[in-house]
Design a protein around this motif. Sequence first.
Motif, mmCIF file in Angstrom:
data_model
loop_
_atom_site.group_PDB
_atom_site.id
_atom_site.type_symbol
_atom_site.label_atom_id
_atom_site.label_comp_id
_atom_site.label_asym_id
_atom_site.label_seq_id
_atom_site.Cartn_x
_atom_site.Cartn_y
_atom_site.Cartn_z
ATOM 1 N N PRO A 195 0.816 -1.213 0.000
ATOM 2 C CA PRO A 195 0.000 0.000 0.000
ATOM 3 C C PRO A 195 0.852 1.266 0.000
ATOM 4 N N THR A 196 0.213 2.387 -0.286
ATOM 5 C CA THR A 196 0.857 3.689 -0.253
ATOM 6 C C THR A 196 1.434 3.936 1.136
ATOM 7 N N GLY A 197 2.692 4.414 1.179
ATOM 8 C CA GLY A 197 3.333 4.719 2.445
ATOM 9 C C GLY A 197 4.348 3.696 2.892
ATOM 10 N N MET A 198 4.421 2.536 2.210
ATOM 11 C CA MET A 198 5.448 1.553 2.544
ATOM 12 C C MET A 198 6.807 2.068 2.086
ATOM 13 N N THR A 199 7.846 1.705 2.799
ATOM 14 C CA THR A 199 9.199 2.111 2.422
ATOM 15 C C THR A 199 9.826 1.064 1.512
ATOM 16 N N LYS A 200 10.933 1.436 0.871
ATOM 17 C CA LYS A 200 11.659 0.472 0.029
ATOM 18 C C LYS A 200 12.085 -0.732 0.857
ATOM 19 N N ARG A 201 12.495 -0.464 2.087
ATOM 20 C CA ARG A 201 12.931 -1.556 2.966
ATOM 21 C C ARG A 201 11.791 -2.530 3.220
ATOM 22 N N ASP A 202 10.573 -2.011 3.451
ATOM 23 C CA ASP A 202 9.412 -2.880 3.666
ATOM 24 C C ASP A 202 9.119 -3.722 2.425
ATOM 25 N N VAL A 203 9.186 -3.090 1.252
ATOM 26 C CA VAL A 203 8.891 -3.792 0.006
ATOM 27 C C VAL A 203 9.924 -4.881 -0.254
ATOM 28 N N GLU A 204 11.205 -4.559 -0.028
ATOM 29 C CA GLU A 204 12.252 -5.568 -0.233
ATOM 30 C C GLU A 204 12.136 -6.692 0.783
ATOM 31 N N SER A 205 11.663 -6.384 1.981
ATOM 32 C CA SER A 205 11.433 -7.421 2.979
ATOM 33 C C SER A 205 10.298 -8.341 2.544
ATOM 34 N N LEU A 206 9.290 -7.780 1.903
ATOM 35 C CA LEU A 206 8.128 -8.549 1.459
ATOM 36 C C LEU A 206 8.404 -9.330 0.177
ATOM 37 N N LEU A 207 8.939 -8.643 -0.844
ATOM 38 C CA LEU A 207 9.065 -9.247 -2.178
ATOM 39 C C LEU A 207 10.489 -9.670 -2.537
ATOM 40 N N GLY A 208 11.475 -9.250 -1.757
ATOM 41 C CA GLY A 208 12.866 -9.554 -2.073
ATOM 42 C C GLY A 208 13.465 -8.484 -2.964
ATOM 43 N N LYS A 209 14.667 -8.729 -3.434
ATOM 44 C CA LYS A 209 15.333 -7.779 -4.339
ATOM 45 C C LYS A 209 14.616 -7.799 -5.683
ATOM 46 N N PRO A 210 14.442 -6.636 -6.307
ATOM 47 C CA PRO A 210 13.727 -6.606 -7.585
ATOM 48 C C PRO A 210 14.553 -7.223 -8.711
ATOM 49 N N ASP A 211 13.858 -7.728 -9.726
ATOM 50 C CA ASP A 211 14.543 -8.267 -10.901
ATOM 51 C C ASP A 211 15.074 -7.137 -11.771
ATOM 52 N N LYS A 212 14.426 -5.993 -11.724
ATOM 53 C CA LYS A 212 14.824 -4.858 -12.552
ATOM 54 C C LYS A 212 14.432 -3.571 -11.841
ATOM 55 N N ILE A 213 15.310 -2.559 -11.914
ATOM 56 C CA ILE A 213 15.020 -1.247 -11.336
ATOM 57 C C ILE A 213 15.054 -0.223 -12.454
ATOM 58 N N VAL A 214 13.958 0.529 -12.597
ATOM 59 C CA VAL A 214 13.855 1.547 -13.631
ATOM 60 C C VAL A 214 13.698 2.905 -12.951
ATOM 61 N N SER A 215 14.557 3.851 -13.311
ATOM 62 C CA SER A 215 14.475 5.205 -12.744
ATOM 63 C C SER A 215 14.093 6.182 -13.836
ATOM 64 N N ARG A 216 13.103 7.017 -13.547
ATOM 65 C CA ARG A 216 12.679 8.047 -14.479
ATOM 66 C C ARG A 216 12.309 9.278 -13.668
ATOM 67 N N ASN A 217 13.004 10.398 -13.938
ATOM 68 C CA ASN A 217 12.845 11.633 -13.165
ATOM 69 C C ASN A 217 13.105 11.321 -11.688
ATOM 70 N N ALA A 218 12.185 11.643 -10.818
ATOM 71 C CA ALA A 218 12.377 11.369 -9.395
ATOM 72 C C ALA A 218 11.667 10.091 -8.975
ATOM 73 N N GLU A 219 11.210 9.314 -9.954
ATOM 74 C CA GLU A 219 10.429 8.117 -9.696
ATOM 75 C C GLU A 219 11.280 6.870 -9.904
ATOM 76 N N VAL A 220 11.188 5.922 -8.986
ATOM 77 C CA VAL A 220 11.895 4.645 -9.097
ATOM 78 C C VAL A 220 10.849 3.547 -9.168
ATOM 79 N N ARG A 221 11.060 2.619 -10.081
ATOM 80 C CA ARG A 221 10.107 1.529 -10.288
ATOM 81 C C ARG A 221 10.832 0.202 -10.095
ATOM 82 N N TYR A 222 10.327 -0.619 -9.160
ATOM 83 C CA TYR A 222 10.850 -1.970 -8.959
ATOM 84 C C TYR A 222 9.979 -2.919 -9.783
#
Length: 159
Positions: free
Chosen positions: A108-135
């Motif tokens: 959900p909105t408000g989770m940190t990167k650390r929470d997401v990596e704890s839940l889903l693991g390291k991403p297969d791909k990281i895409v950065s565009r402007n100030a936005e990061v996409r796992y």
Amino acid sequence: MPIHPMLSLTGLLLLLPLAAAATTVNRCHDQGGNVTFTTLSCGAGQDTTAVNINPASGMTFTPPTTKADALHPLRTREAVVVGQRDDGCGNVLNAQQRRTAIINYKTPTGMTKRDVESLLGKPDKIVSRNAEVRYVYSEKKGHSRQVIFDEHGCVKGKR
């Protein structure tokens, strides 16, 4: 049988921390009858009582009660919150909401990167565009899952 000098020196060094662990605790009384315990010195206008505590002695420190506390044992004082947890995302989620989201495999909105990596693991791909990061997470049968973060590293909400 002679004792090796290094062995006796090592034995003495092991006993050294026991003597050095003593702590002085100051009990400070102000004009209003409030009591504060500190390892620092008391403030101006406060009476002090110092107690030396050595943790190795096994002695426990129980603060003495004042006469006013003995007369009014059910008197309560308001709790003061000194600090609170700041997750860097504006504390949108409380601890229970965060746990529920992880149990339900949600981001959900408000989770940190650390929470997401704890839940889903390291991403297969990281895409950065402007100030936005996409796992991007690759899942079964060619499907993928994307989690979008804002410039602060927090999961962005839906537009």
